[in-house]
Design an enzyme around this catalytic site. Structure first.
Site, PDB file in Angstrom:
ATOM      1  N   GLY A 167     -49.679 -51.827   3.820  1.00 53.12           N
ATOM      2  CA  GLY A 167     -49.389 -50.475   3.344  1.00 53.12           C
ATOM      3  C   GLY A 167     -50.502 -50.015   2.419  1.00 53.12           C
ATOM      4  O   GLY A 167     -51.290 -50.838   1.919  1.00 53.12           O
ATOM      5  N   GLN A 199     -54.523 -45.217  -4.194  1.00 46.41           N
ATOM      6  CA  GLN A 199     -55.254 -46.489  -4.242  1.00 46.41           C
ATOM      7  C   GLN A 199     -56.711 -46.332  -3.808  1.00 46.41           C
ATOM      8  O   GLN A 199     -57.532 -47.207  -4.064  1.00 46.41           O
ATOM      9  CB  GLN A 199     -54.559 -47.556  -3.385  1.00 46.41           C
ATOM     10  CG  GLN A 199     -53.199 -47.983  -3.947  1.00 46.41           C
ATOM     11  CD  GLN A 199     -52.518 -49.020  -3.086  1.00 46.41           C
ATOM     12  OE1 GLN A 199     -51.839 -48.680  -2.125  1.00 46.41           O
ATOM     13  NE2 GLN A 199     -52.705 -50.281  -3.391  1.00 46.41           N
ATOM     14  N   CYS A 203     -50.151 -56.696  -3.874  1.00 47.75           N
ATOM     15  CA  CYS A 203     -50.681 -55.329  -3.913  1.00 47.75           C
ATOM     16  C   CYS A 203     -52.199 -55.397  -3.847  1.00 47.75           C
ATOM     17  O   CYS A 203     -52.814 -56.194  -4.567  1.00 47.75           O
ATOM     18  CB  CYS A 203     -50.244 -54.637  -5.210  1.00 47.75           C
ATOM     19  SG  CYS A 203     -50.823 -52.937  -5.352  1.00 47.75           S
ATOM     20  N   LEU A 204     -52.773 -54.554  -2.999  1.00 42.64           N
ATOM     21  CA  LEU A 204     -54.235 -54.560  -2.858  1.00 42.64           C
ATOM     22  C   LEU A 204     -54.915 -54.108  -4.153  1.00 42.64           C
ATOM     23  O   LEU A 204     -56.088 -54.393  -4.356  1.00 42.64           O
ATOM     24  CB  LEU A 204     -54.645 -53.659  -1.683  1.00 42.64           C
ATOM     25  CG  LEU A 204     -54.066 -54.094  -0.325  1.00 42.64           C
ATOM     26  CD1 LEU A 204     -54.354 -53.049   0.750  1.00 42.64           C
ATOM     27  CD2 LEU A 204     -54.615 -55.455   0.090  1.00 42.64           C
ATOM     28  N   HIS A 257     -42.310 -49.904  -2.461  1.00 39.15           N
ATOM     29  CA  HIS A 257     -43.527 -50.315  -3.180  1.00 39.15           C
ATOM     30  C   HIS A 257     -44.558 -49.178  -3.133  1.00 39.15           C
ATOM     31  O   HIS A 257     -45.147 -48.819  -4.152  1.00 39.15           O
ATOM     32  CB  HIS A 257     -44.079 -51.588  -2.525  1.00 39.15           C
ATOM     33  CG  HIS A 257     -45.401 -52.055  -3.038  1.00 39.15           C
ATOM     34  ND1 HIS A 257     -45.572 -53.249  -3.711  1.00 39.15           N
ATOM     35  CD2 HIS A 257     -46.642 -51.504  -2.987  1.00 39.15           C
ATOM     36  CE1 HIS A 257     -46.836 -53.384  -4.046  1.00 39.15           C
ATOM     37  NE2 HIS A 257     -47.508 -52.345  -3.601  1.00 39.15           N
ATOM     38  N   GLU A 258     -44.761 -48.612  -1.931  1.00 39.74           N
ATOM     39  CA  GLU A 258     -45.776 -47.554  -1.786  1.00 39.74           C
ATOM     40  C   GLU A 258     -45.346 -46.278  -2.511  1.00 39.74           C
ATOM     41  O   GLU A 258     -46.182 -45.582  -3.108  1.00 39.74           O
ATOM     42  CB  GLU A 258     -46.036 -47.267  -0.303  1.00 39.74           C
ATOM     43  CG  GLU A 258     -46.571 -48.442   0.505  1.00 39.74           C
ATOM     44  CD  GLU A 258     -47.785 -49.115  -0.104  1.00 39.74           C
ATOM     45  OE1 GLU A 258     -48.562 -48.444  -0.802  1.00 39.74           O
ATOM     46  OE2 GLU A 258     -47.944 -50.334   0.096  1.00 39.74           O
ATOM     47  N   HIS A 294     -46.232 -46.252  -6.035  1.00 44.81           N
ATOM     48  CA  HIS A 294     -47.631 -45.855  -6.302  1.00 44.81           C
ATOM     49  C   HIS A 294     -47.732 -44.341  -6.529  1.00 44.81           C
ATOM     50  O   HIS A 294     -48.546 -43.880  -7.329  1.00 44.81           O
ATOM     51  CB  HIS A 294     -48.534 -46.226  -5.123  1.00 44.81           C
ATOM     52  CG  HIS A 294     -49.003 -47.659  -5.110  1.00 44.81           C
ATOM     53  ND1 HIS A 294     -49.776 -48.197  -6.103  1.00 44.81           N
ATOM     54  CD2 HIS A 294     -48.811 -48.647  -4.209  1.00 44.81           C
ATOM     55  CE1 HIS A 294     -50.058 -49.473  -5.817  1.00 44.81           C
ATOM     56  NE2 HIS A 294     -49.472 -49.773  -4.669  1.00 44.81           N
TER      57      HIS A 294
HETATM   58  O1  K1U Z   1     -51.398 -52.468  -2.088  1.00 38.40           O
HETATM   59  C1  K1U Z   1     -50.469 -52.146  -1.385  1.00 38.40           C
HETATM   60  O2  K1U Z   1     -49.684 -51.281  -1.726  1.00 38.40           O
HETATM   61  C2  K1U Z   1     -50.300 -52.842  -0.062  1.00 38.40           C
HETATM   62  C3  K1U Z   1     -49.417 -54.068  -0.116  1.00 38.40           C
HETATM   63  C4  K1U Z   1     -48.066 -53.695   0.450  1.00 38.40           C
HETATM   64  C5  K1U Z   1     -46.923 -54.613   0.151  1.00 38.40           C
HETATM   65  C6  K1U Z   1     -46.982 -55.960   0.374  1.00 38.40           C
HETATM   66  C7  K1U Z   1     -45.891 -56.783   0.111  1.00 38.40           C
HETATM   67  C8  K1U Z   1     -44.741 -56.230  -0.365  1.00 38.40           C
HETATM   68  C9  K1U Z   1     -44.679 -54.884  -0.601  1.00 38.40           C
HETATM   69  C10 K1U Z   1     -45.759 -54.062  -0.335  1.00 38.40           C
HETATM   70  C11 K1U Z   1     -50.101 -55.148   0.728  1.00 38.40           C
HETATM   71  O3  K1U Z   1     -50.335 -54.952   1.859  1.00 38.40           O
HETATM   72  S1  K1U Z   1     -50.499 -56.648  -0.046  1.00 38.40           S
HETATM   73  C12 K1U Z   1     -51.169 -57.619   1.299  1.00 38.40           C
HETATM   74  C13 K1U Z   1     -50.134 -58.123   2.246  1.00 38.40           C
HETATM   75  O4  K1U Z   1     -48.956 -58.059   1.961  1.00 38.40           O
HETATM   76  C14 K1U Z   1     -50.535 -58.699   3.539  1.00 38.40           C
HETATM   77  C15 K1U Z   1     -51.849 -58.833   3.901  1.00 38.40           C
HETATM   78  C16 K1U Z   1     -52.190 -59.366   5.135  1.00 38.40           C
HETATM   79  C17 K1U Z   1     -51.221 -59.787   6.008  1.00 38.40           C
HETATM   80  C18 K1U Z   1     -49.896 -59.656   5.659  1.00 38.40           C
HETATM   81  C19 K1U Z   1     -49.550 -59.117   4.428  1.00 38.40           C
HETATM   82 ZN    ZN Z   2     -49.510 -51.698  -3.945  1.00 43.29          ZN
END
Ligand code: K1U
Ligand code: ZN
Length: 171
Positions: free
Chosen positions: A46, A51, A94-95, A136-137, A140
């Protein structure tokens, strides 16, 4: 399409409240295309526009597994209309807070309203990972990060970890 840099904590822009989009124009679709490419590159599941430094109420998501065809989802001006009382815990990442994971408890099902890539209004229930990720998004969009749901100590630890990693990468 372009891959844009992802802001990380403690960038003050991540605390901004994003403003609504007036209409789903080609400019907004270009923004969503860039966000999706940036998210796939990271990689993540997401991404909210803030971001990448754009304070608009726009989100992209793809919850497909690696062995499945890509399934991008686009959300413009999303709103939560209803949430059930039952909550579910999930270990979130979270990225914008790289390499930090912790458990957040959120409503297990939420009813959403949003505009899609074509500007069509969608009204639907989200549950499971979809419910976790959209909440979560949408946090943000209000300038809230998942670490804001943790204790002050854990939050400060997470921010210091990201700062230290950035210092080490620059050295
Ligand atoms: O930064 C963000 O908002 C994105 C975040 C979304 C998220 C992840 C987990 C729970 C709630 C919301 C991510 O994408 S973190 C990376 C991640 O979860 C992932 C990366 C590669 C493969 C699978 C998952
Ligand atoms: Zn995030």
């Amino acid at each position: 399409m372009a891959i844009r840099p992802i802001l990380t904590v403690p960038d003050p822009l991540l605390k901004e409240v994003s403003r609504p989009v007036e209409a789903v124009t080609d400019d907004i679709r270009r923004l969503m295309d860039d966000m999706l490419e940036t998210m796939y590159d990271a990689p993540g599941i997401g991404l909210a526009a803030i971001q990448i430094g754009v304070p608009l109420r726009v989100i992209v998501m793809d919850l497909s597994r690696e062995d499945e065809p890509k399934a991008p989802r686009y959300f413009v001006n999303p709103e939560i209309l209803e949430r059930i009382e039952e909550t579910q815990p999930y270990e979130e990442g979270c990225l914008s807070v790289p390499d930090v994971y912790d458990t957040v408890e959120r409503p297990a099902k939420v009813r959403l309203r949003y505009l899609d890539y074509n500007g069509e209004q969608i009204d639907e229930w989200a549950e499971g990972m979809y419910a976790v990720c959209i909440q979560h998004e949408m946090d943000h969009l209000e300038g809230t990060l998942f670490i804001d749901h943790l204790s002050r100590l854990k939050r400060q630890f997470a921010i210091n970890k990201v700062k230290k990693a950035r210092r080490n990468a620059a050295a």
